[in-house]
Motif scaffolding. Structure first.
Motif, PDB file in Angstrom:
ATOM      1  N   GLY A  74       0.789  -1.220   0.000  1.00 20.29           N
ATOM      2  CA  GLY A  74       0.000   0.000   0.000  1.00 20.29           C
ATOM      3  C   GLY A  74       0.821   1.270   0.000  1.00 20.29           C
ATOM      4  O   GLY A  74       2.041   1.274  -0.034  1.00 20.29           O
ATOM      5  N   ASN A  75       0.080   2.361   0.022  1.00 20.85           N
ATOM      6  CA  ASN A  75       0.645   3.702   0.065  1.00 20.85           C
ATOM      7  C   ASN A  75      -0.006   4.393   1.256  1.00 20.85           C
ATOM      8  O   ASN A  75      -1.137   4.878   1.163  1.00 20.85           O
ATOM      9  CB  ASN A  75       0.337   4.423  -1.254  1.00 20.85           C
ATOM     10  N   VAL A  76       0.693   4.415   2.373  1.00 22.23           N
ATOM     11  CA  VAL A  76       0.118   4.901   3.621  1.00 22.23           C
ATOM     12  C   VAL A  76      -0.294   6.366   3.525  1.00 22.23           C
ATOM     13  O   VAL A  76      -1.353   6.757   4.027  1.00 22.23           O
ATOM     14  CB  VAL A  76       1.114   4.681   4.793  1.00 22.23           C
ATOM     15  N   ALA A  77       0.508   7.175   2.865  1.00 18.62           N
ATOM     16  CA  ALA A  77       0.177   8.599   2.737  1.00 18.62           C
ATOM     17  C   ALA A  77      -1.137   8.778   1.978  1.00 18.62           C
ATOM     18  O   ALA A  77      -1.980   9.601   2.359  1.00 18.62           O
ATOM     19  CB  ALA A  77       1.310   9.341   2.040  1.00 18.62           C
ATOM     20  N   ARG A  78      -1.318   8.002   0.923  1.00 18.04           N
ATOM     21  CA  ARG A  78      -2.566   8.076   0.147  1.00 18.04           C
ATOM     22  C   ARG A  78      -3.744   7.617   0.998  1.00 18.04           C
ATOM     23  O   ARG A  78      -4.818   8.221   0.980  1.00 18.04           O
ATOM     24  CB  ARG A  78      -2.454   7.224  -1.119  1.00 18.04           C
ATOM     25  N   ALA A  79      -3.544   6.529   1.748  1.00 13.45           N
ATOM     26  CA  ALA A  79      -4.617   6.014   2.603  1.00 13.45           C
ATOM     27  C   ALA A  79      -5.039   7.070   3.618  1.00 13.45           C
ATOM     28  O   ALA A  79      -6.234   7.299   3.816  1.00 13.45           O
ATOM     29  CB  ALA A  79      -4.161   4.744   3.316  1.00 13.45           C
ATOM     30  N   LYS A  80      -4.058   7.709   4.243  1.00 14.43           N
ATOM     31  CA  LYS A  80      -4.381   8.729   5.237  1.00 14.43           C
ATOM     32  C   LYS A  80      -5.113   9.910   4.593  1.00 14.43           C
ATOM     33  O   LYS A  80      -6.075  10.432   5.159  1.00 14.43           O
ATOM     34  CB  LYS A  80      -3.110   9.190   5.944  1.00 14.43           C
ATOM     35  N   ALA A  81      -4.672  10.308   3.415  1.00 16.32           N
ATOM     36  CA  ALA A  81      -5.329  11.421   2.722  1.00 16.32           C
ATOM     37  C   ALA A  81      -6.777  11.059   2.371  1.00 16.32           C
ATOM     38  O   ALA A  81      -7.691  11.891   2.555  1.00 16.32           O
ATOM     39  CB  ALA A  81      -4.549  11.784   1.462  1.00 16.32           C
ATOM     40  N   LEU A  82      -6.991   9.850   1.878  1.00 20.26           N
ATOM     41  CA  LEU A  82      -8.350   9.420   1.545  1.00 20.26           C
ATOM     42  C   LEU A  82      -9.234   9.396   2.793  1.00 20.26           C
ATOM     43  O   LEU A  82     -10.394   9.830   2.760  1.00 20.26           O
ATOM     44  CB  LEU A  82      -8.332   8.028   0.901  1.00 20.26           C
ATOM     45  N   LEU A  83      -8.696   8.885   3.894  1.00 17.60           N
ATOM     46  CA  LEU A  83      -9.476   8.803   5.125  1.00 17.60           C
ATOM     47  C   LEU A  83      -9.787  10.196   5.683  1.00 17.60           C
ATOM     48  O   LEU A  83     -10.902  10.445   6.144  1.00 17.60           O
ATOM     49  CB  LEU A  83      -8.740   7.958   6.162  1.00 17.60           C
ATOM     50  N   GLU A  84      -8.821  11.083   5.636  1.00 14.49           N
ATOM     51  CA  GLU A  84      -9.063  12.444   6.123  1.00 14.49           C
ATOM     52  C   GLU A  84     -10.104  13.162   5.273  1.00 14.49           C
ATOM     53  O   GLU A  84     -10.942  13.896   5.794  1.00 14.49           O
ATOM     54  CB  GLU A  84      -7.748  13.209   6.204  1.00 14.49           C
ATOM     55  N   THR A  85     -10.058  12.924   3.961  1.00 14.60           N
ATOM     56  CA  THR A  85     -11.069  13.504   3.071  1.00 14.60           C
ATOM     57  C   THR A  85     -12.447  12.933   3.394  1.00 14.60           C
ATOM     58  O   THR A  85     -13.434  13.666   3.456  1.00 14.60           O
ATOM     59  CB  THR A  85     -10.712  13.227   1.593  1.00 14.60           C
ATOM     60  N   LEU A  86     -12.497  11.621   3.612  1.00 16.81           N
ATOM     61  CA  LEU A  86     -13.769  10.973   3.952  1.00 16.81           C
ATOM     62  C   LEU A  86     -14.306  11.506   5.278  1.00 16.81           C
ATOM     63  O   LEU A  86     -15.500  11.782   5.404  1.00 16.81           O
ATOM     64  CB  LEU A  86     -13.579   9.454   4.030  1.00 16.81           C
ATOM     65  N   LEU A  87     -13.437  11.690   6.247  1.00 17.84           N
ATOM     66  CA  LEU A  87     -13.873  12.199   7.553  1.00 17.84           C
ATOM     67  C   LEU A  87     -14.319  13.655   7.470  1.00 17.84           C
ATOM     68  O   LEU A  87     -15.140  14.099   8.276  1.00 17.84           O
ATOM     69  CB  LEU A  87     -12.756  12.038   8.584  1.00 17.84           C
ATOM     70  N   ALA A  88     -13.792  14.396   6.508  1.00 20.10           N
ATOM     71  CA  ALA A  88     -14.192  15.797   6.350  1.00 20.10           C
ATOM     72  C   ALA A  88     -15.531  15.930   5.613  1.00 20.10           C
ATOM     73  O   ALA A  88     -16.196  16.969   5.722  1.00 20.10           O
ATOM     74  CB  ALA A  88     -13.113  16.561   5.602  1.00 20.10           C
ATOM     75  N   ALA A  89     -15.935  14.886   4.889  1.00 21.88           N
ATOM     76  CA  ALA A  89     -17.189  14.931   4.130  1.00 21.88           C
ATOM     77  C   ALA A  89     -18.377  14.879   5.092  1.00 21.88           C
ATOM     78  O   ALA A  89     -18.341  14.202   6.116  1.00 21.88           O
ATOM     79  CB  ALA A  89     -17.253  13.768   3.152  1.00 21.88           C
ATOM     80  N   THR A  90     -19.427  15.612   4.732  1.00 23.36           N
ATOM     81  CA  THR A  90     -20.582  15.705   5.626  1.00 23.36           C
ATOM     82  C   THR A  90     -21.851  15.070   5.061  1.00 23.36           C
ATOM     83  O   THR A  90     -22.891  15.118   5.714  1.00 23.36           O
ATOM     84  CB  THR A  90     -20.872  17.185   5.961  1.00 23.36           C
ATOM     85  N   ASP A  91     -21.763  14.457   3.877  1.00 25.43           N
ATOM     86  CA  ASP A  91     -22.972  13.832   3.329  1.00 25.43           C
ATOM     87  C   ASP A  91     -23.291  12.573   4.132  1.00 25.43           C
ATOM     88  O   ASP A  91     -22.458  12.029   4.847  1.00 25.43           O
ATOM     89  CB  ASP A  91     -22.786  13.513   1.839  1.00 25.43           C
ATOM     90  N   ASP A  92     -24.525  12.117   4.020  1.00 28.49           N
ATOM     91  CA  ASP A  92     -24.996  10.987   4.827  1.00 28.49           C
ATOM     92  C   ASP A  92     -24.214   9.702   4.557  1.00 28.49           C
ATOM     93  O   ASP A  92     -23.898   8.959   5.493  1.00 28.49           O
ATOM     94  CB  ASP A  92     -26.490  10.739   4.585  1.00 28.49           C
ATOM     95  N   ALA A  93     -23.887   9.439   3.298  1.00 27.59           N
ATOM     96  CA  ALA A  93     -23.154   8.212   2.968  1.00 27.59           C
ATOM     97  C   ALA A  93     -21.764   8.229   3.607  1.00 27.59           C
ATOM     98  O   ALA A  93     -21.294   7.214   4.123  1.00 27.59           O
ATOM     99  CB  ALA A  93     -23.042   8.053   1.460  1.00 27.59           C
TER     100      ALA A  93
END
Length: 115
Positions: free
Chosen positions: A29-48
């Protein structure tokens, strides 16, 4: 005989959480990419996205803990190497002292007293 319907399979784009899980794989894997994706997901406010927040937080915590443990293991390995070097150096000194002890003292001729 009826003709079966044609099924067209559309590739499904993996969710950000799935992408993060793949990117977080320890070996490939690519840990930096994983962290960026997770942080983006956590910042999202839509219901899904909100429904996936607990999983994203857990995965992010696991990634951070794995990184902490890797750093700790590296530090411990370095300390072990340093300790082994010191041990080897001390053993050489002990061996040198043992060689000195085994060597009989050389007799020095007595000098005549000067008058």
């Amino acid at each position: 005989m009826p003709i079966p319907p044609v099924v067209i399979v559309q590739p499904v784009e993996p969710s950000p959480l799935q992408q993060a899980m793949q990117a977080a794989h320890p070996r490939t894997g690519n840990v930096a990419r994983a962290k960026a994706l997770l942080e983006t997901l956590l910042a999202a406010t839509d219901d899904a996205s909100r429904a996936q927040h607990p999983y994203a937080r857990t995965l992010l915590d696991q990634i951070n803990e794995r990184q902490r443990l890797v750093q700790l293991a590296e530090r411990t390995n370095q300390q072990l190497k340093d300790s082994q070097l010191r041990t080897d150096e001390l053993q050489r000194k002990i061996d040198a002292l043992a060689d000195i002890e085994r060597t009989p003292p050389s007799r020095t001729p007595k000098r005549a007293l000067a008058r």
